[in-house]
Design a protein around this motif. Structure first.
Motif, PDB file in Angstrom:
ATOM      1  N   GLU A   1      12.071  -3.349   8.262  1.00  0.00           N
ATOM      2  CA  GLU A   1      11.086  -2.756   9.160  1.00  0.00           C
ATOM      3  C   GLU A   1       9.690  -2.856   8.545  1.00  0.00           C
ATOM      4  O   GLU A   1       9.515  -3.324   7.420  1.00  0.00           O
ATOM      5  N   PHE A   2       8.684  -2.395   9.285  1.00  0.00           N
ATOM      6  CA  PHE A   2       7.292  -2.564   8.884  1.00  0.00           C
ATOM      7  C   PHE A   2       6.751  -1.400   8.061  1.00  0.00           C
ATOM      8  O   PHE A   2       5.607  -1.453   7.607  1.00  0.00           O
ATOM      9  N   GLN A   3       7.532  -0.355   7.867  1.00  0.00           N
ATOM     10  CA  GLN A   3       7.050   0.807   7.116  1.00  0.00           C
ATOM     11  C   GLN A   3       8.231   1.471   6.424  1.00  0.00           C
ATOM     12  O   GLN A   3       9.346   1.455   6.922  1.00  0.00           O
ATOM     13  N   SER A   4       7.961   2.006   5.262  1.00  0.00           N
ATOM     14  CA  SER A   4       8.997   2.695   4.491  1.00  0.00           C
ATOM     15  C   SER A   4       8.525   4.130   4.282  1.00  0.00           C
ATOM     16  O   SER A   4       7.594   4.383   3.516  1.00  0.00           O
ATOM     17  N   THR A   5       9.141   5.058   5.014  1.00  0.00           N
ATOM     18  CA  THR A   5       8.706   6.460   5.006  1.00  0.00           C
ATOM     19  C   THR A   5       9.441   7.215   3.914  1.00  0.00           C
ATOM     20  O   THR A   5      10.664   7.246   3.889  1.00  0.00           O
ATOM     21  N   SER A   6       8.695   7.847   3.034  1.00  0.00           N
ATOM     22  CA  SER A   6       9.328   8.438   1.855  1.00  0.00           C
ATOM     23  C   SER A   6       9.176   9.943   1.767  1.00  0.00           C
ATOM     24  O   SER A   6       9.479  10.523   0.729  1.00  0.00           O
TER      25      SER A   6
ATOM     26  N   GLY B   1       0.811  -1.205   0.000  1.00  0.00           N
ATOM     27  CA  GLY B   1       0.000   0.000   0.000  1.00  0.00           C
ATOM     28  C   GLY B   1       0.845   1.254   0.000  1.00  0.00           C
ATOM     29  O   GLY B   1       1.891   1.325   0.662  1.00  0.00           O
ATOM     30  N   ASN B   2       0.389   2.255  -0.761  1.00  0.00           N
ATOM     31  CA  ASN B   2       0.961   3.599  -0.741  1.00  0.00           C
ATOM     32  C   ASN B   2      -0.017   4.488   0.016  1.00  0.00           C
ATOM     33  O   ASN B   2      -1.159   4.663  -0.410  1.00  0.00           O
ATOM     34  N   LEU B   3       0.430   5.039   1.130  1.00  0.00           N
ATOM     35  CA  LEU B   3      -0.477   5.662   2.090  1.00  0.00           C
ATOM     36  C   LEU B   3      -0.278   7.173   2.145  1.00  0.00           C
ATOM     37  O   LEU B   3       0.818   7.649   2.469  1.00  0.00           O
ATOM     38  N   PHE B   4      -1.368   7.897   1.866  1.00  0.00           N
ATOM     39  CA  PHE B   4      -1.313   9.363   1.820  1.00  0.00           C
ATOM     40  C   PHE B   4      -2.453  10.026   2.591  1.00  0.00           C
ATOM     41  O   PHE B   4      -2.718  11.199   2.391  1.00  0.00           O
ATOM     42  N   MET B   5      -3.186   9.290   3.394  1.00  0.00           N
ATOM     43  CA  MET B   5      -4.331   9.906   4.055  1.00  0.00           C
ATOM     44  C   MET B   5      -3.907  10.819   5.194  1.00  0.00           C
ATOM     45  O   MET B   5      -4.729  11.541   5.763  1.00  0.00           O
ATOM     46  N   GLN B   6      -2.632  10.794   5.546  1.00  0.00           N
ATOM     47  CA  GLN B   6      -2.048  11.725   6.510  1.00  0.00           C
ATOM     48  C   GLN B   6      -0.545  11.748   6.255  1.00  0.00           C
ATOM     49  O   GLN B   6      -0.018  10.926   5.506  1.00  0.00           O
ATOM     50  N   GLU B   7       0.154  12.673   6.838  1.00  0.00           N
ATOM     51  CA  GLU B   7       1.608  12.678   6.760  1.00  0.00           C
ATOM     52  C   GLU B   7       2.174  11.861   7.915  1.00  0.00           C
ATOM     53  O   GLU B   7       1.535  11.757   8.966  1.00  0.00           O
ATOM     54  N   PRO B   8       3.361  11.252   7.764  1.00  0.00           N
ATOM     55  CA  PRO B   8       4.191  11.226   6.564  1.00  0.00           C
ATOM     56  C   PRO B   8       3.715  10.167   5.571  1.00  0.00           C
ATOM     57  O   PRO B   8       3.001   9.227   5.931  1.00  0.00           O
ATOM     58  N   TRP B   9       4.137  10.323   4.313  1.00  0.00           N
ATOM     59  CA  TRP B   9       3.828   9.339   3.291  1.00  0.00           C
ATOM     60  C   TRP B   9       4.587   8.052   3.589  1.00  0.00           C
ATOM     61  O   TRP B   9       5.784   8.074   3.884  1.00  0.00           O
TER      62      TRP B   9
END
Length: 618
Positions: A391-396, A265-273
């Protein structure tokens, strides 16, 4: 035609027969200047046309309640996944299944255990996704926030060298009415089981995609073929009659059967992406028997591992210092050995083979078709790190203070940079000494966040007398490679898709016999002898574990013999476990499934690629 028929009946069992068949079909078109490929990037590598993706079921002969829905609707995909496990797929069941994904955005304390590392790693709560999205609306393509299909991708290039599967075959969905921050995309990345054996066994899959170019201008025929492939496992093309072992859209192919596939999933409903990853696994809860289970993101090592102060940093409060010390020591060793080879791949055998055979193919002279050595570099940069570092998330989001973003160059401090400088100082046969930032930029490009946002425009190689090579651009809207308007990024258009077409062409139109297999990492099994059930068995991986567990439970009299054999046969083994086991046994079985899948995926991810040394997952 009679010769083609006889080859098809006998099976494409040798390179000479395969090549003869490909020539007769027009896939390969030899000329004095090399072999041209008889298939195009669209639709043989990507399908992103409105005419196909907005087609309704009624357009291809569908009737009934779903006739007005898109052929590749999110609802159809969710329904097919549930049905493949033998679970109910009515609308309430679909909503409960999707809700399991939304629930993962509300973790208990902001951390999750990476069991391979023995360490708690960050898993941020994301109220934007958890509270602004709801399952019913995501499934409803008429809703303002409903998910709609954006593209279909052929990732045959991700096949492993043992040919246990035939690469990944993806569907990208995006939320309608996107904005900032109001974007949400899911990528269903199904890795399909090899329908035959060995390298030739995957040929029907490759021919299916190449054959789509035959009907590129016939939207109905194109839609029908793709629908039959994804939802029925039909690979008919060029007269081939060998189909897949089951539909592409199957819970097994998204991580439920041990080694294959995932959902991202690419997540943008809040920051950070952020980018995240899930597997579709049975959890045997009577209300939600199948769930989206959070998984570590492949090839995304915890960015803090690059820091000098890792052991005393923010993660120290959550973990044993000895665990942190050991993990970082192992990571540094992997950076200077395995990851060094995979990131600086110019000297590896498969890279050299890709470069040396370029002149033997006529790929085209337009920017959208030609492939050069820098194109190969941009496609083969990969980390290939051990799963325990992920890790469980990749912050871009790269406009936040250092320490929040996951860019390695922001985290690497004096000791790491000194070590890398010494490592990179020596030239190799095909690569001059590179500076530390170029290496760290490659490490960035190998991650989800890097490929999608933070690596584009960064220098990844400098060679005397040659222009520098920079990583290609993402979509103009940022953070994605497919926009909600179905347009593609420059990276896809000019680098990734032309390379994937070249790879598929080399497979279908071989200049030489099969290349020698790369050696697997020491201790890594390449045949999955440890798997309790092979994918060709009547019982698949997860079902095999469940069947054995049910048999043991019955023999120990913890479970009564099923009432009515006929009624029991109508249930899948997963459904039997859900309905017949008590809470304690269901919890034990969940752990068995989770541990078996984790072990199998850890081994599979260390197997080299059939076409590249390390398969970059994004």
């Amino acid at each position: 035609m009679e010769r083609i028929r006889r080859i098809l009946v006998a099976g494409c069992i040798s390179y000479s027969l395969c090549l003869e068949l490909a020539l007769a079909q027009g896939i390969c078109q030899p000329s004095g200047s090399g072999t041209a490929l008889g298939f195009n990037i669209s639709p043989s590598m990507v399908v992103n046309s409105d005419a196909v993706l907005d087609s309704k079921m009624s357009d291809i002969g569908g009737t009934g309640p779903t006739a007005g829905e898109r052929v590749f609707s999110f609802r159809r995909t969710i329904s097919s996944i549930l049905k493949s496990a033998g679970f109910p797929d009515d609308p309430p069941a679909q909503e409960r299944f999707v809700q399991t994904m939304l629930d993962t955005f509300a973790p208990a304390n902001g951390f999750a255990l990476n069991p391979s590392a023995g360490m708690l790693m960050p898993l941020d709560g994301r109220g934007g996704e958890n509270t602004k999205l709801n399952a019913a609306d995501l499934l409803d393509e008429t809703s303002p926030i409903g998910l709609v299909p954006l593209a279909l991708f052929n990732r045959f290039d991700l096949a492993p060298t043992d040919w246990s599967h035939c690469g990944e075959h993806r569907i990208v969905y995006g939320k309608q009415n996107p904005g900032f921050p109001s974007r949400f995309l899911l990528i269903f990345e199904a890795a399909v089981d090899n329908p035959g054996t060995g390298e030739a066994g995957c040929r029907p899959v490759a021919e299916f995609w190449a054959g789509l170019s035959e009907v590129a201008t016939n939207n109905r025929a194109l839609t029908e073929r793709l629908s039959a492939f994804y939802y029925d496992g039909k690979a008919t093309s060029y007269g081939n009659t060998v189909d897949l072992s089951g539909p592409v859209v199957d819970y097994r192919n998204y991580g439920g059967d041990g080694v294959r596939g995932q959902v991202r999933g690419n997540l943008f409903m809040q920051e950070p992406w952020q980018l995240r990853e899930w597997l579709t696994q049975p959890i045997f809860d009577p209300a939600t028997p199948l769930a989206f289970v959070t998984e570590t993101v492949k090839d995304n090592p915890l960015a803090e591992l690059y820091r000098d102060d890792f052991v005393s940093g923010p993660l120290a409060a959550q973990n044993f210092s000895a665990v942190l010390t050991t993990l970082q020591g192992e990571f540094v060793g992997e950076v200077t050995s395995k990851m060094r080879t995979s990131l600086m791949a110019e000297d590896t055998p498969k890279y050299r083979g890709l470069v040396e055979e370029l002149t033997k193919y006529v790929l085209g002279t337009t920017p959208e078709t030609e492939v050069s050595e820098p194109t190969i570099l941009k496609n083969t940069i990969a980390l290939g790190n051990d799963k325990k570092f992920n890790e469980f998330q990749s912050t871009s989001q790269n406009n936040v203070p250092p320490g929040d973003t996951d860019e390695p160059r922001f985290h690497a401090q004096t000791k790491m940079r000194t070590l890398l400088s010494a490592m990179l100082a020596q030239p190799t046969p095909h690569l001059q000494p590179q500076d530390v930032d170029a290496f760290l930029n490659r490490a960035t490009a190998g991650t989800c966040a890097g490929c999608h946002q933070t690596a584009p425009g960064q220098n990844i190689r400098t060679q005397t007398g040659l222009p520098p090579v920079v990583f290609p651009s993402q979509h103009p809207t940022g953070f994605v490679h497919v926009g909600e308007d179905r347009t593609l990024s420059d990276a896809l258009t000019f680098d990734f898709l032309p390379f994937r077409r070249y790879v598929l062409g080399r497979y279908l139109c071989p200049i030489t016999g099969p290349a020698a297999a790369s050696a697997a990492a020491p201790g890594v099994q390449t045949t999955f002898a440890a798997r309790p059930f092979s994918s060709t068995d009547a019982q698949q991986f997860s079902e095999g574990i469940v069947s054995a567990f049910l048999s043991e439970a019955r023999s120990s009299q913890r479970l009564s013999a099923p009432q009515g054999a006929a009624a029991n046969q109508q249930q899948s083994v997963l459904a039997q476990a859900t309905s017949q086991l008590d809470d304690g046994d269901r919890a034990i079985l969940r752990r068995h499934i989770h541990d078996a899948i984790d072990a199998a995926r850890t081994a599979e991810q260390q197997i080299p690629g059939a076409f590249v040394e390390v398969r970059r997952p994004h």
